[in-house]
Design an enzyme around this catalytic site. Structure first.
Site, mmCIF file in Angstrom:
data_model
loop_
_atom_site.group_PDB
_atom_site.id
_atom_site.type_symbol
_atom_site.label_atom_id
_atom_site.label_comp_id
_atom_site.label_asym_id
_atom_site.label_seq_id
_atom_site.Cartn_x
_atom_site.Cartn_y
_atom_site.Cartn_z
ATOM 1 N N ASP A 76 0.767 -1.283 -0.763
ATOM 2 C CA ASP A 76 0.063 0.087 -0.093
ATOM 3 C C ASP A 76 1.167 1.563 0.179
ATOM 4 O O ASP A 76 2.009 0.767 1.220
ATOM 5 C CB ASP A 76 -1.372 0.174 1.296
ATOM 6 C CG ASP A 76 -2.165 1.039 1.396
ATOM 7 O OD1 ASP A 76 -1.451 2.159 0.482
ATOM 8 O OD2 ASP A 76 -2.969 1.028 2.202
ATOM 9 N N VAL A 77 0.313 2.184 -0.798
ATOM 10 C CA VAL A 77 1.297 3.097 -0.921
ATOM 11 C C VAL A 77 1.689 4.228 0.048
ATOM 12 O O VAL A 77 2.727 5.151 -0.129
ATOM 13 C CB VAL A 77 1.665 4.014 -1.986
ATOM 14 C CG1 VAL A 77 2.173 2.842 -3.751
ATOM 15 C CG2 VAL A 77 0.088 4.685 -3.048
ATOM 16 N N ASN A 103 3.734 5.692 -10.543
ATOM 17 C CA ASN A 103 2.596 5.619 -11.127
ATOM 18 C C ASN A 103 1.471 5.400 -10.318
ATOM 19 O O ASN A 103 0.233 5.532 -10.570
ATOM 20 C CB ASN A 103 2.742 4.442 -12.441
ATOM 21 C CG ASN A 103 1.509 4.396 -13.266
ATOM 22 O OD1 ASN A 103 1.245 5.607 -13.477
ATOM 23 N ND2 ASN A 103 0.609 3.715 -12.580
ATOM 24 N N TYR A 169 -7.197 16.152 -7.825
ATOM 25 C CA TYR A 169 -6.663 15.522 -8.530
ATOM 26 C C TYR A 169 -5.438 16.136 -8.705
ATOM 27 O O TYR A 169 -4.719 16.073 -9.336
ATOM 28 C CB TYR A 169 -7.223 14.906 -9.573
ATOM 29 C CG TYR A 169 -6.513 13.864 -10.709
ATOM 30 C CD1 TYR A 169 -6.128 12.264 -10.264
ATOM 31 C CD2 TYR A 169 -6.270 14.372 -11.687
ATOM 32 C CE1 TYR A 169 -5.066 11.745 -10.820
ATOM 33 C CE2 TYR A 169 -5.337 13.371 -12.481
ATOM 34 C CZ TYR A 169 -4.963 12.393 -12.571
ATOM 35 O OH TYR A 169 -4.497 11.363 -13.393
ATOM 36 N N LYS A 173 -1.558 16.400 -8.046
ATOM 37 C CA LYS A 173 -0.827 16.263 -9.143
ATOM 38 C C LYS A 173 0.711 17.092 -9.397
ATOM 39 O O LYS A 173 1.860 17.181 -10.308
ATOM 40 C CB LYS A 173 -1.464 16.095 -10.816
ATOM 41 C CG LYS A 173 -2.160 14.627 -10.774
ATOM 42 C CD LYS A 173 -1.014 13.558 -10.655
ATOM 43 C CE LYS A 173 -1.639 12.291 -10.541
ATOM 44 N NZ LYS A 173 -0.997 10.821 -10.820
ATOM 45 N N THR A 204 -6.420 4.080 -22.310
ATOM 46 C CA THR A 204 -6.349 3.628 -21.029
ATOM 47 C C THR A 204 -6.010 4.256 -19.775
ATOM 48 O O THR A 204 -5.921 5.498 -19.465
ATOM 49 C CB THR A 204 -4.792 2.297 -21.392
ATOM 50 O OG1 THR A 204 -4.603 1.624 -20.396
ATOM 51 C CG2 THR A 204 -3.727 3.791 -20.944
#
Length: 264
Positions: A76-77, A103, A169, A173, A204
């Site tokens: 788990d990051v 990622n 988000y 980022k 994707t």
């Protein structure tokens, strides 16, 4: 990999990551899964990190059936000890780590900022930004020992040109892009190059929802100068360059692979 447009797939330069040990986080699905396959196809030994053990086992089976040398570690990051243990396990298996692609990331359902629950804000920043920092910190000693370490973050075109309803988000980022520059300054003396790829819209990963909706697809294509979604191989080529030996004098940079979407 699926090009998604019917156009020929252009292969990235051969040997860009051959014999490197490359770790990919968020490897079990979407862009991470595509990148893991591309790195393996180009001769890298690949460490696969993600939360789902079952998804990792499925990917490992697929890649090893094609002759790839891979090792998977579930983690788990958002948990520093879990992440550090997984990175150390990859290094123990292969004997070293040369490149890390950060990622792993999430995005909540689109909501304008005044409707966004504070819990959702914290969750996105914990995975996307703090998770990126924790991953970089766990990777540091291994990349420093490599002598030619490469750290590559996945950010987003949304960091600079956000769409409505994506405040958490976009902030996470944008924070990663600042972290990219900060770590590049911190670690250049240790032989580690730190860069980021800011994807635009692809068929994707998180971009799939835009691709499958006719309304959203038309909005994206109408704003993108090259007038189409990107192909998975076009995105992978940027990661291959930044994670490999060909990248030797580039650090602290954010490479936008967005067909010109960020031009406005």
């Amino acid at each position: 990999m699926t090009a998604g447009t019917g156009q020929p797939v252009v292969a990235p330069p051969a040997g860009a990551v051959a014999d490197r040990v490359v770790v990919v986080t968020g490897a079990s699905r979407g862009v991470g899964r595509d990148l893991a396959r591309v790195f393996a196809d180009h001769g890298a030994r690949v460490g696969l990190l993600a939360r789902s053990r079952d998804a990792l086992d499925d990917l490992t089976g697929t890649l090893t059936a094609d002759g790839a040398d891979v090792f998977a570690a579930a983690c788990d990051v958002g948990e520093p000890d879990s992440l550090a243990g997984a990175v150390d396990a990859v290094a123990g298996h292969f004997g070293r780590i040369d490149s890390v692609v950060v990622n792993a990331g999430i995005s909540p359902v689109a909501r304008r900022a005044h409707h966004l629950p504070i819990e959702a804000w914290h969750d996105v920043l914990a995975v996307n930004l703090t998770g990126g920092f924790v991953t970089a910190r766990a990777a540091y000693p291994h990349l420093a020992r490599s002598g030619h370490g490469r750290l590559v973050f996945t950010t987003s075109v949304m960091a600079a040109t956000p769409r409505r309803g994506l405040s958490a988000y976009a902030a996470s980022k944008a924070g990663l892009e600042g972290l990219t520059r900060a770590l590049a300054a911190d670690w250049a003396g240790d032989g580690i190059l730190v860069n980021a790829v800011a994807p635009g819209f692809f068929d994707t990963g998180l971009g799939a929802a835009f691709h499958t909706s006719q309304r959203l697809r038309e909005q994206v294509v109408g704003r993108t100068p090259v007038a189409r979604f990107g192909r998975a191989d076009e995105l992978a080529a940027a990661f291959l360059f930044l994670a490999g030996d060909a990248c030797g004098y580039l650090t602290g940079q954010v490479l936008a692979v967005d067909g010109g979407y960020g031009l406005g």
